[in-house]
Design a protein around this motif. Structure first.
Motif, PDB file in Angstrom:
ATOM      1  N   ILE A 135      35.429  33.616  52.508  1.00 33.04           N
ATOM      2  CA  ILE A 135      35.670  35.045  52.310  1.00 33.04           C
ATOM      3  C   ILE A 135      36.574  35.176  51.093  1.00 33.04           C
ATOM      4  CG2 ILE A 135      36.637  37.159  53.286  1.00 33.04           C
ATOM      5  CD1 ILE A 135      36.142  35.949  56.082  1.00 33.04           C
ATOM      6  N   LEU A 136      36.133  35.988  50.140  1.00 32.71           N
ATOM      7  CA  LEU A 136      36.937  36.284  48.965  1.00 32.71           C
ATOM      8  C   LEU A 136      37.456  37.705  49.080  1.00 32.71           C
ATOM      9  CD1 LEU A 136      34.620  34.931  46.119  1.00 32.71           C
ATOM     10  CD2 LEU A 136      36.439  33.731  47.342  1.00 32.71           C
ATOM     11  N   LYS A 137      38.623  37.937  48.519  1.00 27.84           N
ATOM     12  CA  LYS A 137      39.179  39.289  48.473  1.00 27.84           C
ATOM     13  C   LYS A 137      39.330  39.705  47.021  1.00 27.84           C
ATOM     14  CE  LYS A 137      42.808  42.304  50.092  1.00 27.84           C
ATOM     15  NZ  LYS A 137      44.007  42.450  50.904  1.00 27.84           N
ATOM     16  N   SER A 138      38.849  40.886  46.712  1.00 29.90           N
ATOM     17  CA  SER A 138      38.972  41.433  45.367  1.00 29.90           C
ATOM     18  C   SER A 138      40.367  42.013  45.180  1.00 29.90           C
ATOM     19  CB  SER A 138      37.936  42.541  45.149  1.00 29.90           C
ATOM     20  OG  SER A 138      38.219  43.258  43.973  1.00 29.90           O
ATOM     21  N   LEU A 139      41.049  41.587  44.125  1.00 30.52           N
ATOM     22  CA  LEU A 139      42.361  42.162  43.818  1.00 30.52           C
ATOM     23  C   LEU A 139      42.220  43.508  43.116  1.00 30.52           C
ATOM     24  CD1 LEU A 139      44.308  38.981  42.652  1.00 30.52           C
ATOM     25  CD2 LEU A 139      44.239  40.045  44.910  1.00 30.52           C
ATOM     26  N   LYS A 140      41.007  43.829  42.691  1.00 28.19           N
ATOM     27  CA  LYS A 140      40.748  45.103  42.020  1.00 28.19           C
ATOM     28  C   LYS A 140      40.575  46.244  43.023  1.00 28.19           C
ATOM     29  CE  LYS A 140      37.644  47.299  38.719  1.00 28.19           C
ATOM     30  NZ  LYS A 140      36.494  47.084  37.835  1.00 28.19           N
ATOM     31  N   ASP A 141      39.744  46.009  44.056  1.00 26.45           N
ATOM     32  CA  ASP A 141      39.464  47.096  44.998  1.00 26.45           C
ATOM     33  C   ASP A 141      39.825  46.774  46.457  1.00 26.45           C
ATOM     34  OD1 ASP A 141      37.403  45.415  45.858  1.00 26.45           O
ATOM     35  OD2 ASP A 141      35.810  46.618  44.963  1.00 26.45           O
ATOM     36  N   LYS A 158      38.362  44.890  48.550  1.00 29.48           N
ATOM     37  CA  LYS A 158      37.226  44.628  49.429  1.00 29.48           C
ATOM     38  C   LYS A 158      36.951  43.131  49.514  1.00 29.48           C
ATOM     39  CE  LYS A 158      35.067  49.078  48.667  1.00 29.48           C
ATOM     40  NZ  LYS A 158      33.879  49.785  48.221  1.00 29.48           N
ATOM     41  N   TYR A 159      36.145  42.759  50.509  1.00 30.74           N
ATOM     42  CA  TYR A 159      35.854  41.360  50.775  1.00 30.74           C
ATOM     43  C   TYR A 159      34.419  41.011  50.409  1.00 30.74           C
ATOM     44  CZ  TYR A 159      40.219  41.444  53.324  1.00 30.74           C
ATOM     45  OH  TYR A 159      41.539  41.575  53.658  1.00 30.74           O
ATOM     46  N   TYR A 160      34.215  39.742  50.068  1.00 31.36           N
ATOM     47  CA  TYR A 160      32.897  39.193  49.798  1.00 31.36           C
ATOM     48  C   TYR A 160      32.740  37.950  50.661  1.00 31.36           C
ATOM     49  CZ  TYR A 160      29.061  36.825  47.492  1.00 31.36           C
ATOM     50  OH  TYR A 160      27.886  36.180  47.239  1.00 31.36           O
ATOM     51  N   TYR A 161      31.571  37.779  51.267  1.00 31.88           N
ATOM     52  CA  TYR A 161      31.311  36.652  52.166  1.00 31.88           C
ATOM     53  C   TYR A 161      30.222  35.775  51.566  1.00 31.88           C
ATOM     54  CZ  TYR A 161      33.342  40.301  55.044  1.00 31.88           C
ATOM     55  OH  TYR A 161      34.147  41.291  55.526  1.00 31.88           O
ATOM     56  N   GLY A 162      30.418  34.464  51.628  1.00 24.55           N
ATOM     57  CA  GLY A 162      29.409  33.566  51.081  1.00 24.55           C
ATOM     58  C   GLY A 162      29.497  32.180  51.673  1.00 24.55           C
ATOM     59  N   SER A 163      28.602  31.305  51.191  1.00 21.01           N
ATOM     60  CA  SER A 163      28.632  29.897  51.587  1.00 21.01           C
ATOM     61  C   SER A 163      28.225  29.060  50.380  1.00 21.01           C
ATOM     62  CB  SER A 163      27.701  29.640  52.773  1.00 21.01           C
ATOM     63  OG  SER A 163      26.379  30.033  52.484  1.00 21.01           O
ATOM     64  N   ASN A 180      34.869  34.354  39.534  1.00 22.98           N
ATOM     65  CA  ASN A 180      35.891  34.908  38.657  1.00 22.98           C
ATOM     66  C   ASN A 180      35.491  34.922  37.193  1.00 22.98           C
ATOM     67  OD1 ASN A 180      38.088  35.891  40.246  1.00 22.98           O
ATOM     68  ND2 ASN A 180      38.402  33.792  40.919  1.00 22.98           N
ATOM     69  N   LYS A 181      34.518  34.118  36.819  1.00 23.11           N
ATOM     70  CA  LYS A 181      34.008  34.109  35.444  1.00 23.11           C
ATOM     71  C   LYS A 181      33.046  35.268  35.215  1.00 23.11           C
ATOM     72  CE  LYS A 181      31.667  31.081  32.180  1.00 23.11           C
ATOM     73  NZ  LYS A 181      30.858  29.861  32.054  1.00 23.11           N
ATOM     74  N   GLY A 182      32.492  35.821  36.293  1.00 18.82           N
ATOM     75  CA  GLY A 182      31.541  36.917  36.182  1.00 18.82           C
ATOM     76  C   GLY A 182      30.103  36.465  36.267  1.00 18.82           C
ATOM     77  N   ASP A 183      29.864  35.238  36.705  1.00 15.60           N
ATOM     78  CA  ASP A 183      28.509  34.695  36.808  1.00 15.60           C
ATOM     79  C   ASP A 183      27.772  35.126  38.070  1.00 15.60           C
ATOM     80  OD1 ASP A 183      28.882  33.395  34.418  1.00 15.60           O
ATOM     81  OD2 ASP A 183      29.285  31.436  35.320  1.00 15.60           O
ATOM     82  N   VAL A 184      28.457  35.806  38.979  1.00 14.69           N
ATOM     83  CA  VAL A 184      27.836  36.266  40.228  1.00 14.69           C
ATOM     84  C   VAL A 184      27.732  37.791  40.156  1.00 14.69           C
ATOM     85  CG1 VAL A 184      27.999  36.303  42.749  1.00 14.69           C
ATOM     86  CG2 VAL A 184      28.841  34.316  41.462  1.00 14.69           C
ATOM     87  N   ARG A 185      26.502  38.283  40.137  1.00 18.06           N
ATOM     88  CA  ARG A 185      26.256  39.706  39.921  1.00 18.06           C
ATOM     89  C   ARG A 185      26.985  40.602  40.925  1.00 18.06           C
ATOM     90  NH1 ARG A 185      20.209  41.582  40.302  1.00 18.06           N
ATOM     91  NH2 ARG A 185      20.062  39.588  39.239  1.00 18.06           N
ATOM     92  N   SER A 186      26.993  40.205  42.187  1.00 17.34           N
ATOM     93  CA  SER A 186      27.553  41.079  43.223  1.00 17.34           C
ATOM     94  C   SER A 186      29.074  41.203  43.165  1.00 17.34           C
ATOM     95  CB  SER A 186      27.117  40.613  44.610  1.00 17.34           C
ATOM     96  OG  SER A 186      27.532  39.289  44.821  1.00 17.34           O
ATOM     97  N   THR A 187      29.757  40.297  42.479  1.00 22.55           N
ATOM     98  CA  THR A 187      31.221  40.388  42.393  1.00 22.55           C
ATOM     99  C   THR A 187      31.722  40.573  40.969  1.00 22.55           C
ATOM    100  OG1 THR A 187      31.401  37.965  42.289  1.00 22.55           O
ATOM    101  CG2 THR A 187      31.602  39.002  44.460  1.00 22.55           C
ATOM    102  N   LYS A 188      30.818  40.652  40.021  1.00 23.78           N
ATOM    103  CA  LYS A 188      31.202  40.729  38.603  1.00 23.78           C
ATOM    104  C   LYS A 188      32.166  41.887  38.312  1.00 23.78           C
ATOM    105  CE  LYS A 188      29.199  40.599  34.018  1.00 23.78           C
ATOM    106  NZ  LYS A 188      27.959  40.478  33.252  1.00 23.78           N
ATOM    107  N   GLY A 189      31.909  43.039  38.889  1.00 21.53           N
ATOM    108  CA  GLY A 189      32.747  44.211  38.643  1.00 21.53           C
ATOM    109  C   GLY A 189      33.971  44.298  39.540  1.00 21.53           C
ATOM    110  N   ARG A 190      34.185  43.305  40.384  1.00 21.78           N
ATOM    111  CA  ARG A 190      35.290  43.355  41.348  1.00 21.78           C
ATOM    112  C   ARG A 190      36.343  42.294  41.079  1.00 21.78           C
ATOM    113  NH1 ARG A 190      32.061  43.104  46.766  1.00 21.78           N
ATOM    114  NH2 ARG A 190      34.152  43.150  47.621  1.00 21.78           N
ATOM    115  N   ARG A 191      36.276  41.656  39.939  1.00 20.19           N
ATOM    116  CA  ARG A 191      37.218  40.587  39.586  1.00 20.19           C
ATOM    117  C   ARG A 191      38.597  41.158  39.296  1.00 20.19           C
ATOM    118  NH1 ARG A 191      34.514  38.200  34.574  1.00 20.19           N
ATOM    119  NH2 ARG A 191      33.805  40.304  34.376  1.00 20.19           N
ATOM    120  N   PRO A 192      39.642  40.382  39.510  1.00 19.83           N
ATOM    121  CA  PRO A 192      39.686  38.996  39.978  1.00 19.83           C
ATOM    122  C   PRO A 192      39.556  38.913  41.500  1.00 19.83           C
ATOM    123  CG  PRO A 192      41.906  39.734  39.539  1.00 19.83           C
ATOM    124  CD  PRO A 192      40.979  40.861  39.135  1.00 19.83           C
ATOM    125  N   LEU A 193      39.097  37.739  41.945  1.00 19.58           N
ATOM    126  CA  LEU A 193      38.927  37.473  43.367  1.00 19.58           C
ATOM    127  C   LEU A 193      39.779  36.277  43.760  1.00 19.58           C
ATOM    128  CD1 LEU A 193      35.391  37.915  42.538  1.00 19.58           C
ATOM    129  CD2 LEU A 193      36.064  38.965  44.670  1.00 19.58           C
TER     130      LEU A 193
END
Length: 70
Positions: A6-12, A14-19, A31-44
């Motif tokens: 589980i990642l937490k966005s320091l911007k908004d 919100k949480y992101y779940y993955g494996s 955090n580099k922006g290579d994942v489309r679903s979290t690109k606008g929510r960095r840093p995580l």
């Protein structure tokens, strides 16, 4: 080893779940922006993770996080 995380966005806040198989590399990609679903929510930041023997177990746990019960 495989991980569900589980990642937490320091911007908004919100949480992101993955494996993944490589947690450090995956966090760096988020955090580099290579994942489309979290690109606008960095840093995580890594909020929580669990280790599993199989990819299937990690994926099952990820889906549990995303469910109402999780």
């Amino acid at each position: 080893m495989f991980y569900s995380y589980i990642l937490k966005s320091l911007k908004d806040g919100k949480y992101y779940y993955g494996s993944t198989e490589n947690l450090d590399l995956r966090l760096a990609k988020h955090n580099k922006g290579d994942v489309r679903s979290t690109k606008g929510r960095r840093p995580l930041v890594l909020h929580y993770f669990e280790m599993f023997e199989t990819r299937s177990d990690a994926f099952t746990r990820e889906h549990f996080y995303k469910s109402i019960e999780g």
